[in-house]
Design a protein around this motif. Structure first.
Motif, PDB file in Angstrom:
ATOM      1  N   PRO A 280       0.828  -1.109  -0.169  1.00 53.85           N
ATOM      2  CA  PRO A 280      -0.036   0.078   0.014  1.00 53.85           C
ATOM      3  C   PRO A 280       0.938   1.147  -0.004  1.00 53.85           C
ATOM      4  N   PHE A 281       1.951   1.318   0.500  1.00 59.85           N
ATOM      5  CA  PHE A 281       2.941   2.448   0.769  1.00 59.85           C
ATOM      6  C   PHE A 281       3.088   2.856  -0.806  1.00 59.85           C
ATOM      7  N   ILE A 282       3.338   1.896  -1.686  1.00 63.86           N
ATOM      8  CA  ILE A 282       3.909   2.369  -3.151  1.00 63.86           C
ATOM      9  C   ILE A 282       2.630   2.615  -3.894  1.00 63.86           C
ATOM     10  N   GLY A 283       2.174   4.162  -3.931  1.00 62.55           N
ATOM     11  CA  GLY A 283       0.980   4.178  -4.650  1.00 62.55           C
ATOM     12  C   GLY A 283       1.278   4.118  -6.194  1.00 62.55           C
ATOM     13  N   GLU A 285       2.182   6.490  -8.269  1.00 56.19           N
ATOM     14  CA  GLU A 285       2.861   7.327  -8.534  1.00 56.19           C
ATOM     15  C   GLU A 285       4.542   6.843  -8.292  1.00 56.19           C
ATOM     16  N   LEU A 286       4.461   5.967  -7.142  1.00 56.35           N
ATOM     17  CA  LEU A 286       5.706   5.322  -6.911  1.00 56.35           C
ATOM     18  C   LEU A 286       5.955   4.229  -7.567  1.00 56.35           C
ATOM     19  N   LEU A 289       9.203   3.336  -8.704  1.00 53.03           N
ATOM     20  CA  LEU A 289      10.216   3.169  -8.110  1.00 53.03           C
ATOM     21  C   LEU A 289      10.882   1.726  -8.046  1.00 53.03           C
TER      22      LEU A 289
ATOM     23  N   VAL B 127      11.918  10.082 -13.829  1.00 58.92           N
ATOM     24  CA  VAL B 127      10.875   9.734 -12.798  1.00 58.92           C
ATOM     25  C   VAL B 127      10.861  10.765 -11.417  1.00 58.92           C
ATOM     26  N   PRO B 130       7.268  13.001 -11.517  1.00 60.01           N
ATOM     27  CA  PRO B 130       6.013  12.383 -10.975  1.00 60.01           C
ATOM     28  C   PRO B 130       6.393  11.986  -9.511  1.00 60.01           C
ATOM     29  N   LEU B 131       7.641  11.480  -9.274  1.00 60.42           N
ATOM     30  CA  LEU B 131       7.703  11.103  -7.669  1.00 60.42           C
ATOM     31  C   LEU B 131       7.613  12.305  -6.430  1.00 60.42           C
ATOM     32  N   ARG B 134       4.656  13.117  -4.918  1.00 58.26           N
ATOM     33  CA  ARG B 134       3.800  12.142  -3.918  1.00 58.26           C
ATOM     34  C   ARG B 134       4.210  12.685  -2.700  1.00 58.26           C
TER      35      ARG B 134
END
Lengths: 315, 337
Positions: A280-283, A285-286, A289, B127, B130-131, B134
């Protein structure tokens, strides 16, 4: 755990996977032959996407955009024809790029090639913004993607478009393999990919063969752009994020392995959808990553990726 | 330092005095807005210098220095507002944060080299935007965030807007000059020689006793710190941070400026920014012109920094591989051979 939801997410991810695999293939074809990462591959692809758009829209000057694009004959074409036209035009652009910008730099240091591809990225990006504006354009789906147009497998929906895209990619790949294994030019291309100097010694026109390689790569890029333009809307920066995923896919699979590009594309597509869904932490947008971190780790620990050949450096 | 000064050639001396004269005259002939724009141009030298340190001296291609500019700006804004730090301290924190981010990239750069590093830094640049959406607490999210604190002139200078503008202008020039001087000393010192040694041949450098890990990480953090300083000064000038300013194109234009100016030459970074400004002004003039038909379209494009720099990058790679600062050097080499 909800297995139907998991299956649904996998099905959804497979559509993006096709895009990443396709663009990663484009990157791999060029890297394998020349050792160059074409940073402008995404922009070249987007450009082909716009060409397809121009073919589709036809004689509507307001939508078609200005600049040189005004010279392209405006005849509204059907979707398959427009995509084919765009792929061919993209291939021509790719070949021309090799001939004009890359071939003269054959013995130049790596930095020069990086500079040229970055320059190309900037130029194509701003040309597209100038000619077609930065606003997103609606692009038709290549395959039926509407509500209800899907198979139902164990309660999860597998859309026709996902199947269609993979079928298309499969057909193109079979053609590519036939081209590489059965034709003279394919043989020459394989030889050049393995060793340029020796290929030259046995009389292969290395420059021309590389030009075909660039055309092929640009064709795959154009295909990726046409698939992608429907789901994310056509705009000048459309392929930038896709390029990150494609690079990650190519790195993961091994930068000089076409098989690796396909597998890498599937892995990246799946992780892009599944990781944000279950962590869940990585929505949303992330979501890029973990992919970026995976790419860094692969480059650090195993630069050859899954299927690539190990580079042996002479000290 | 004395030896360094005596090494300046006559042509460079003339150019330096011209630039100095221009800098002195500027505050007298411009409005506050113009002065701010000029200051922004001067600040840009720092980010370009950062790329130059990493790529030109350290041999590590960095296509993502816009990221460090962004980190510096966001951090400065965060510290000056969130912690109510004085400006100088907040700017230093901005530099430190950007340097740490640079060290983070420098660590993989130990093993990832050449085109693969270019790839990694390019992906980072793509990136970052966009990052940063957040983490709205630092970046203000999509719409950006205004900074409450102002970098105002002390009261004895008067409280007119012009006084503040000139104060910021002088402050930024001093900081940039200081940074240029430091960098000059750095690249001509033991550490600078170590950088160049590992750029040219890292195995040989290691044999000569240079600690590769240390040298690479330090080089990258210094270069990121310079970019961070550019970001911090941007906040000093315009108290507003937004992810909108840190696009890929921006990162690549910074890189292009460094390459066009000339990698491996501090003078080149200054030249690059001057060329960037010159082209910008020219493009602005030309883009308004109508009635040339097809050519007018082309003039419009000249207003796009990304376009001009893309073309410049390609053209220069073919004509002057050493950049503007290397034109004379290249010619000399040709006459020698």
């Amino acid at each position: 755990m909800d297995y139907v939801l998991l299956l649904q997410r996998i099905f959804d991810a497979l559509f993006n996977s096709a895009i990443y695999s396709s663009l990663a293939l484009a990157l791999v074809i060029i890297f394998r032959a020349t050792g160059l990462l074409n940073f402008a591959q995404g922009e070249m692809a987007t450009f082909s996407g716009y060409i397809a758009f121009v073919f589709l829209v036809g004689p509507q000057p307001r939508l078609k955009g200005g600049g040189l694009a005004g010279l392209i004959p405006g005849v509204p074409l059907s979707v398959p024809l427009a995509v084919m036209g765009a792929v061919l035009a993209g291939m021509a652009v790719g070949a021309a790029t090799e001939r004009v910008l890359i071939r003269p730099l054959r013995n130049a240091p790596e930095l020069s090639l990086v500079n040229v591809s970055i320059g190309l990225l900037l130029v194509i990006n701003s040309l597209m913004a100038q000619w077609w504006g930065t606003g997103p354009r609606v692009f038709p789906a290549l395959f039926p993607a509407g509500a209800g147009q899907n198979f139902n497998i164990f309660g999860a929906r597998l859309r026709y478009s996902t199947i269609g895209v993979w079928a298309l990619l499969f057909v193109v790949l079979v053609c590519l393999i036939l081209l590489l294994k059965k034709t003279r030019i394919g043989l020459a291309f394989r030889a050049v990919s393995i060793n340029q100097t020796n290929s030259e010694l046995v009389g292969i026109p290395v420059g021309r063969v590389l030009m075909y390689g660039w055309a092929l790569a640009a064709g795959f890029g154009a295909l990726a752009a046409c698939i992608c333009a429907n789901s994310v809307l056509l705009e000048p920066n459309m392929m930038l994020r896709v390029l990150v995923y494609a690079f990650a896919a190519a790195t993961l699979g091994g930068l000089d392995s076409p098989k690796g590009a396909l597998v890498g594309g599937v892995i990246v597509g799946l992780s892009q959808t599944l990781i944000p869904a279950y962590v869940p932490f990585i929505g949303f947008e992330l979501s890029v990553l973990p992919v970026l971190i995976a790419m860094t780790v692969v480059l650090l620990v195993r630069p050859a990726g899954l299927y690539g050949t190990k580079r042996i450096e002479r000290v | 330092m004395m030896r360094a000064i005596s090494r300046i050639k006559p042509l460079q001396g003339v150019a330096v005095s011209l630039i100095a004269a221009w800098l002195v005259c500027l505050p007298f002939v411009s409005t506050t807005t113009e002065l701010r724009q000029h200051t922004q141009v001067i600040i840009a030298v720092l980010a370009v210098l950062g790329v130059n340190i990493a790529t030109g001296y350290g041999g590590m291609i960095s296509l993502g220095h816009g990221v460090f500019v962004g980190v510096g700006a966001f951090a400065t804004g965060y510290f000056v507002d969130g912690f109510s730090l004085p400006w100088l301290l907040a700017i230093s924190m901005g530099i430190v944060t950007a340097s740490l981010a640079g060290a983070l990239v420098g660590i993989p750069a130990l093993r990832i080299k050449g085109i693969h590093l270019a790839l990694l830094t390019l992906c980072m640049a793509i990136v970052f935007q966009p990052l940063s959406k957040r983490f709205p607490a630092f970046t203000g999210g999509v719409s950006g965030k205004a900074i409450e604190a102002r970098f105002e002139a002390p009261s004895w200078l008067g409280d007119s807007r012009m006084a503040s503008a000139v104060y910021r202008y002088v402050f930024c020039i001093l900081v940039v000059l200081f940074a240029l001087g430091l960098t000059w000393n750095l690249v001509n010192s033991r550490a600078g020689r170590a950088m160049r040694a590992l750029r040219d041949n890292d195995t040989a450098a290691a044999i000569y006793g240079i600690n590769l890990v240390h040298a690479r990480v330090v080089t990258f953090s210094i270069s990121a710190g310079l970019a961070g300083l550019a970001g911090a000064l941007q906040v000093v000038l315009v108290p507003y941070v937004s992810q909108d300013n840190y696009t890929v194109q921006e990162s690549l234009v910074i890189y292009a400026t460094a390459v066009i100016g000339g990698l491996g030459s501090i003078w080149g970074s200054v030249l690059g920014v001057i060329a960037r400004t010159g082209f910008g002004a020219l493009g602005e003039r030309l883009s308004g012109m109508e009635g040339f038909g097809f050519v007018s379209e082309f003039f419009e494009l000249l207003d796009e920094q990304a376009f001009v720099f893309g073309v410049g990058l390609i053209a220069l790679t073919f004509v002057f591989p050493r950049g503007l600062a290397g034109i004379r050097r290249k010619n000399r080499q040709q006459t020698n051979s």
